[in-house]
Design a protein around this motif. Structure first.
Motif, PDB file in Angstrom:
ATOM      1  N   UNK A  27       0.820  -1.216   0.000  1.00 39.38           N
ATOM      2  CA  UNK A  27       0.000   0.000   0.000  1.00 39.38           C
ATOM      3  C   UNK A  27       0.857   1.272   0.000  1.00 39.38           C
ATOM      4  N   UNK A  30       3.615   2.662   2.729  1.00 42.31           N
ATOM      5  CA  UNK A  30       3.823   1.544   3.658  1.00 42.31           C
ATOM      6  C   UNK A  30       5.121   1.701   4.458  1.00 42.31           C
ATOM      7  N   UNK A  31       6.209   2.035   3.758  1.00 43.11           N
ATOM      8  CA  UNK A  31       7.503   2.122   4.453  1.00 43.11           C
ATOM      9  C   UNK A  31       7.487   3.239   5.505  1.00 43.11           C
ATOM     10  N   UNK A  32       6.828   4.351   5.166  1.00 47.64           N
ATOM     11  CA  UNK A  32       6.746   5.459   6.126  1.00 47.64           C
ATOM     12  C   UNK A  32       5.954   5.021   7.360  1.00 47.64           C
ATOM     13  N   UNK A  33       4.922   4.239   7.114  1.00 47.56           N
ATOM     14  CA  UNK A  33       4.076   3.738   8.202  1.00 47.56           C
ATOM     15  C   UNK A  33       4.900   2.839   9.136  1.00 47.56           C
ATOM     16  N   UNK A  34       5.758   2.016   8.527  1.00 43.77           N
ATOM     17  CA  UNK A  34       6.626   1.154   9.348  1.00 43.77           C
ATOM     18  C   UNK A  34       7.598   2.010  10.137  1.00 43.77           C
TER      19      UNK A  34
END
Lengths: 191, 186
Positions: A27, A30-34
């Motif tokens: 999505x 995604x990486x920023x969310x992680x």
């Protein structure tokens, strides 16, 4: 044959399809969310040391800084070579001297003469002498290491004869006298 | 991604800077998200589980062994996350274990039938793989898509090397059978 080829083709198709199977797209963001969930780590002293110890380190230096270090290294190498040399010499290069055994027999009374001694394990076949008609002598030339060597002449395979020209002799305990040859190394010796 | 570069990233992260870890997330997010999606078939849940995989990997980064490949290690963590989720949700927790019953699930059979009837092109393998029992499917994907060694597959799936070989061999056999079946249907 065709069946085998079909099976190979099928396997190839299966493997190729698997290798090119696309990944789903993660999505958006995604990486920023992680990353938002991650807290910086606080490494222990041990962990820092371990990372330093096992990780590659880069150092910068000027050529002039290298000179004293290289000088020490070269000096150590030279010193090492110099110290190694005598032992290498003593172990690897034993100086052998040429020796000439001579037994006078003007009329060639003997048929065969050999030199037997401590240097050839008292084996006659290893040091058979030849007869020199001009000199009327039995002669054997050999190379021996430095030291004392006991020897005798074996005439016609049965008779033991001490070297009449030997300056020293030693009783062999069986009624014979072994002649003694002293080789000091570096010089040719004639008996 | 180059292993040396990955090792450098991990070192930086362990020294207290989390930011380089994002490069690893970007590199492997597609594979991990796909793994989750294959198992839960729900994009939102798959994203949550993929995120959980990365945060768990970050938390355990100290245990990562230098000199090993990062992706198999991450994949192993992600599979555990998927297993935990399935156990909690009461679903098919045998999927990665050696249980013969998971090879013959009725819902899979229905999907397989649909796949057989609807597809017979280059994507047919992909369709079949989606409907396979997970333990065979993941072994095949690790071997042929992600190019894992047998030892890596064994480590990731927590089975022996011979077990990994058996799964791949059996998985290929299942795919061949399905392929032949579709050809006959046509």
């Amino acid at each position: 044959m065709s069946g085998k080829n079909d099976a190979r083709l099928l396997d190839a198709t299966i493997k190729s399809s698997l290798s090119s199977m696309p990944d789903e797209t993660a999505p958006e963001g995604f990486s920023a969310r992680v990353m938002r969930e991650l807290q910086p780590k606080k490494p222990s002293v041990w962990m820092r040391f371990k990372l330093w110890l096992f990780g590659p380190q880069s150092m910068t230096f000027t050529p002039i800084q290298v000179v004293p270090v290289m000088t020490c290294v070269v000096a150590l190498i030279v010193l090492g070579i110099v110290q190694m040399k005598p032992s290498a010499m003593s172990e690897d290069t034993v100086r052998l001297s040429s020796v000439r055994f001579v037994l006078n027999d003007m009329n060639m009374n003997a048929k065969t003469v050999s030199v037997i001694g401590s240097f050839n394990s008292w084996k006659a076949e290893r040091s058979v002498m030849y007869y020199n008609n001009d000199e009327g002598t039995w002669i054997l030339e050999a190379t021996l290491p430095p030291g004392d060597h006991e020897y005798m002449f074996l005439v016609d395979g049965v008779k033991l004869v001490s070297d009449p020209q030997a300056s020293m002799s030693r009783d062999d305990g069986f009624g014979n006298k072994n002649s003694i040859l002293f080789v000091n190394g570096g010089h040719e010796q004639i008996l | 991604m180059d292993e040396t570069y990955e090792a450098e990233i991990i070192k930086e992260v362990l020294l207290g800077d989390p930011q380089p870890f994002e490069a690893l997330v970007r590199e492997y997010q597609g594979a991990i998200y796909s793994l989750m999606l294959r198992n839960v078939r729900d994009s939102s849940m798959a994203a949550d589980l993929a995120q959980e995989s990365f945060t768990r990997a970050y938390a355990r980064l100290e245990t990562f062994k230098k000199g090993k490949r990062f992706f198999p290690w991450l994949y192993s963590i992600a599979l555990n996350v998927a297993r935990d989720h399935m156990r909690k949700s009461g679903r098919d927790f045998h999927v990665f274990m050696d249980n013969p019953t998971d090879m013959d699930r009725p819902e899979d059979r229905k999907n397989e039938q649909e796949a057989m009837e609807n597809h017979l092109d280059g994507n047919v393998v992909f369709e079949f793989v989606q409907t396979m029992a997970p333990k065979y499917r993941e072994a095949l994907i690790l071997r042929y898509k992600h190019d894992f060694s047998m030892q890596e597959i064994a480590n990731v799936l927590d089975i022996s090397v011979s077990g990994a070989k058996m799964r791949i061999s059996r998985g290929l056999e299942m795919l061949r059978d399905q392929f032949k079946e579709v050809s006959n249907v046509r």
